[in-house]
Design a protein around this motif. Structure first.
Motif, PDB file in Angstrom:
ATOM      1  N   ASN A 205       0.823  -1.226   0.000  1.00 58.57           N
ATOM      2  CA  ASN A 205       0.000   0.000   0.000  1.00 58.57           C
ATOM      3  C   ASN A 205       0.855   1.273   0.000  1.00 58.57           C
ATOM      4  OD1 ASN A 205      -2.601   1.122  -0.166  1.00 58.57           O
ATOM      5  ND2 ASN A 205      -2.591   1.630   2.011  1.00 58.57           N
ATOM      6  N   LEU A 206       2.025   1.182  -0.620  1.00 59.78           N
ATOM      7  CA  LEU A 206       2.879   2.357  -0.751  1.00 59.78           C
ATOM      8  C   LEU A 206       2.587   3.110  -2.046  1.00 59.78           C
ATOM      9  CD1 LEU A 206       6.275   0.878   0.499  1.00 59.78           C
ATOM     10  CD2 LEU A 206       4.819   2.531   1.675  1.00 59.78           C
ATOM     11  N   ILE A 207       2.153   2.375  -3.071  1.00 62.53           N
ATOM     12  CA  ILE A 207       1.808   3.012  -4.342  1.00 62.53           C
ATOM     13  C   ILE A 207       0.589   2.323  -4.931  1.00 62.53           C
ATOM     14  CG2 ILE A 207       4.240   3.567  -4.852  1.00 62.53           C
ATOM     15  CD1 ILE A 207       4.105   1.360  -7.053  1.00 62.53           C
ATOM     16  N   TYR A 208      -0.032   3.012  -5.879  1.00 66.79           N
ATOM     17  CA  TYR A 208      -1.013   2.395  -6.772  1.00 66.79           C
ATOM     18  C   TYR A 208      -0.619   2.843  -8.171  1.00 66.79           C
ATOM     19  CZ  TYR A 208      -5.180   1.439  -9.445  1.00 66.79           C
ATOM     20  OH  TYR A 208      -6.028   0.979 -10.425  1.00 66.79           O
ATOM     21  N   PHE A 209      -0.715   1.960  -9.152  1.00 70.42           N
ATOM     22  CA  PHE A 209      -0.311   2.359 -10.497  1.00 70.42           C
ATOM     23  C   PHE A 209      -1.209   1.719 -11.551  1.00 70.42           C
ATOM     24  CE2 PHE A 209       1.995  -1.551  -9.627  1.00 70.42           C
ATOM     25  CZ  PHE A 209       1.942  -2.266 -10.821  1.00 70.42           C
ATOM     26  N   ASN A 210      -1.294   2.420 -12.671  1.00 68.70           N
ATOM     27  CA  ASN A 210      -1.895   1.851 -13.874  1.00 68.70           C
ATOM     28  C   ASN A 210      -0.991   2.203 -15.044  1.00 68.70           C
ATOM     29  OD1 ASN A 210      -2.517   4.531 -14.610  1.00 68.70           O
ATOM     30  ND2 ASN A 210      -4.537   4.416 -13.642  1.00 68.70           N
ATOM     31  N   ARG A 211      -1.493   2.076 -16.244  1.00 71.67           N
ATOM     32  CA  ARG A 211      -0.646   2.243 -17.423  1.00 71.67           C
ATOM     33  C   ARG A 211      -0.069   3.649 -17.554  1.00 71.67           C
ATOM     34  NH1 ARG A 211      -2.526   0.704 -23.608  1.00 71.67           N
ATOM     35  NH2 ARG A 211      -0.544   1.190 -24.628  1.00 71.67           N
ATOM     36  N   ASN A 212      -0.814   4.663 -17.122  1.00 69.43           N
ATOM     37  CA  ASN A 212      -0.413   6.042 -17.379  1.00 69.43           C
ATOM     38  C   ASN A 212      -0.068   6.861 -16.143  1.00 69.43           C
ATOM     39  OD1 ASN A 212      -0.880   5.889 -20.253  1.00 69.43           O
ATOM     40  ND2 ASN A 212      -3.074   5.879 -19.780  1.00 69.43           N
ATOM     41  N   SER A 213      -0.198   6.283 -14.965  1.00 65.63           N
ATOM     42  CA  SER A 213       0.074   7.078 -13.765  1.00 65.63           C
ATOM     43  C   SER A 213       0.502   6.194 -12.603  1.00 65.63           C
ATOM     44  CB  SER A 213      -1.153   7.903 -13.374  1.00 65.63           C
ATOM     45  OG  SER A 213      -2.224   7.056 -13.004  1.00 65.63           O
ATOM     46  N   ILE A 214       1.174   6.841 -11.669  1.00 70.19           N
ATOM     47  CA  ILE A 214       1.581   6.191 -10.422  1.00 70.19           C
ATOM     48  C   ILE A 214       1.146   7.098  -9.279  1.00 70.19           C
ATOM     49  CG2 ILE A 214       3.512   5.387  -9.011  1.00 70.19           C
ATOM     50  CD1 ILE A 214       5.071   4.950 -11.643  1.00 70.19           C
ATOM     51  N   LEU A 215       0.423   6.551  -8.338  1.00 72.73           N
ATOM     52  CA  LEU A 215      -0.013   7.297  -7.155  1.00 72.73           C
ATOM     53  C   LEU A 215       0.837   6.841  -5.980  1.00 72.73           C
ATOM     54  CD1 LEU A 215      -2.145   9.334  -5.985  1.00 72.73           C
ATOM     55  CD2 LEU A 215      -3.457   7.302  -5.311  1.00 72.73           C
ATOM     56  N   ILE A 216       1.634   7.754  -5.452  1.00 73.59           N
ATOM     57  CA  ILE A 216       2.459   7.449  -4.286  1.00 73.59           C
ATOM     58  C   ILE A 216       1.671   7.815  -3.036  1.00 73.59           C
ATOM     59  CG2 ILE A 216       4.619   7.956  -3.083  1.00 73.59           C
ATOM     60  CD1 ILE A 216       5.850   8.602  -5.817  1.00 73.59           C
ATOM     61  N   ARG A 217       1.374   6.817  -2.220  1.00 71.57           N
ATOM     62  CA  ARG A 217       0.512   7.023  -1.055  1.00 71.57           C
ATOM     63  C   ARG A 217       1.140   7.954  -0.020  1.00 71.57           C
ATOM     64  NH1 ARG A 217      -4.484   5.102  -2.580  1.00 71.57           N
ATOM     65  NH2 ARG A 217      -4.377   2.938  -3.265  1.00 71.57           N
ATOM     66  N   ASP A 218       2.437   7.749   0.219  1.00 73.27           N
ATOM     67  CA  ASP A 218       3.116   8.544   1.240  1.00 73.27           C
ATOM     68  C   ASP A 218       4.604   8.597   0.878  1.00 73.27           C
ATOM     69  OD1 ASP A 218       4.466   9.456   3.564  1.00 73.27           O
ATOM     70  OD2 ASP A 218       2.830   8.747   4.831  1.00 73.27           O
ATOM     71  N   ILE A 219       5.066   9.773   0.460  1.00 73.60           N
ATOM     72  CA  ILE A 219       6.449   9.951   0.040  1.00 73.60           C
ATOM     73  C   ILE A 219       7.418   9.526   1.138  1.00 73.60           C
ATOM     74  CG2 ILE A 219       8.225  11.702  -0.470  1.00 73.60           C
ATOM     75  CD1 ILE A 219       6.674  11.313  -2.898  1.00 73.60           C
ATOM     76  N   GLN A 220       7.100   9.912   2.389  1.00 68.53           N
ATOM     77  CA  GLN A 220       8.012   9.622   3.518  1.00 68.53           C
ATOM     78  C   GLN A 220       8.182   8.126   3.728  1.00 68.53           C
ATOM     79  OE1 GLN A 220       9.264  12.054   5.781  1.00 68.53           O
ATOM     80  NE2 GLN A 220       8.477  13.797   4.633  1.00 68.53           N
ATOM     81  N   ARG A 221       7.084   7.392   3.663  1.00 72.28           N
ATOM     82  CA  ARG A 221       7.156   5.932   3.865  1.00 72.28           C
ATOM     83  C   ARG A 221       7.893   5.261   2.708  1.00 72.28           C
ATOM     84  NH1 ARG A 221       1.733   3.409   4.143  1.00 72.28           N
ATOM     85  NH2 ARG A 221       2.957   1.518   4.488  1.00 72.28           N
ATOM     86  N   LEU A 222       7.673   5.755   1.487  1.00 71.02           N
ATOM     87  CA  LEU A 222       8.330   5.156   0.330  1.00 71.02           C
ATOM     88  C   LEU A 222       9.838   5.370   0.397  1.00 71.02           C
ATOM     89  CD1 LEU A 222       8.021   3.667  -2.388  1.00 71.02           C
ATOM     90  CD2 LEU A 222       7.807   5.922  -3.479  1.00 71.02           C
ATOM     91  N   ALA A 223      10.220   6.570   0.824  1.00 66.51           N
ATOM     92  CA  ALA A 223      11.658   6.886   0.915  1.00 66.51           C
ATOM     93  C   ALA A 223      12.344   6.064   2.001  1.00 66.51           C
ATOM     94  CB  ALA A 223      11.844   8.379   1.174  1.00 66.51           C
TER      95      ALA A 223
END
Length: 226
Positions: free
Chosen positions: A208-226
């Motif tokens: 649950n850090l990102i959601y993505f499809n063919r044309n976009s990426i949704l980053i749920r929380d930049i701090q957690r991803l980093a």
């Protein structure tokens, strides 16, 4: 394209900031406006480095081909950036290719001979070009260090964070990144394989850090991803 429009667009280019209005007008007179269909190449390796280009609209990928024919993407360029700029450092034949991405691209092209004349008569422009080339070299060194020091997962996450910083749009606590890259192109850009990109993106989605499809990426929380 009207010359007044060229002047307006060239005035936005950071590399051309030292030019006076009369010099911008002179440069506009020397440029050719071109539309490039999506996925078409502007130039290929081993072609003569005769022109310097300014990107007005769309995205360009700069890359090369490995000995076994694989594509290696070095950079994705946004509007208001020059390309074909290694000719400023003395390149006579292209070492890279430049290709329009998933939409029509608009560019201005100026002969290197004409641009060099402007550099000779304006030392500040020459200094601006040197700064630009130094920044490009720094990006290359950073990418090389990333390839050597970071594993595939870290490089893919770094790509996501970098994309969010350059192109992301805040949606509450989340960051939406719209892009035109296939997973193979992300692999070519990060020095990994398509299978690795798919695996890492799916793992990040499961966490649950990102959601993505063919044309976009949704980053749920930049701090957690980093």
């Amino acid at each position: 394209m009207e010359n007044s429009n060229k002047i307006q667009l060239l005035s936005r280019m950071p590399i051309l900031a030292p030019l006076q209005p009369s010099e911008i007008e002179q440069l506009a007179n020397a440029t050719q406006f071109k539309k490039i269909n999506r996925f078409h190449f502007i130039y290929m390796p081993d072609e003569k480095s005769e022109y310097l280009y300014f990107l007005l609209k769309g995205k360009i990928k700069i890359g090369t081909f490995s000995m076994d024919g694989r594509e290696v993407i070095k950079e994705i360029l946004q509007p208001e950036q020059p390309f074909g700029d290694m000719a400023l450092a003395g390149e006579t034949k292209r070492g890279d290719f430049a290709q329009a991405m998933g939409e029509e691209v608009e560019i201005l092209a100026v002969r290197m001979a004409d641009f060099r004349q402007m550099m000779q008569s304006n030392p500040q422009l020459m200094f601006s070009c040197l700064q630009h080339l130094n920044q490009r070299l720094a990006r290359v060194e950073e990418r090389l260090a990333s390839l050597v020091l970071k594993d595939a997962r870290e490089r893919i996450i770094e790509f996501l964070l970098d994309s969010a910083g350059r192109e992301g749009r805040k949606v509450g606590y989340e960051t939406l990144v719209k892009h035109q890259l296939t997973q193979q192109e992300i692999a070519n850009l990060t020095g990994t394989s398509r299978q690795t990109v798919t695996s890492v993106l799916n793992d990040l989605r499961k966490s649950n850090l990102i959601y993505f499809n063919r044309n976009s990426i949704l980053i749920r929380d930049i701090q957690r991803l980093a």
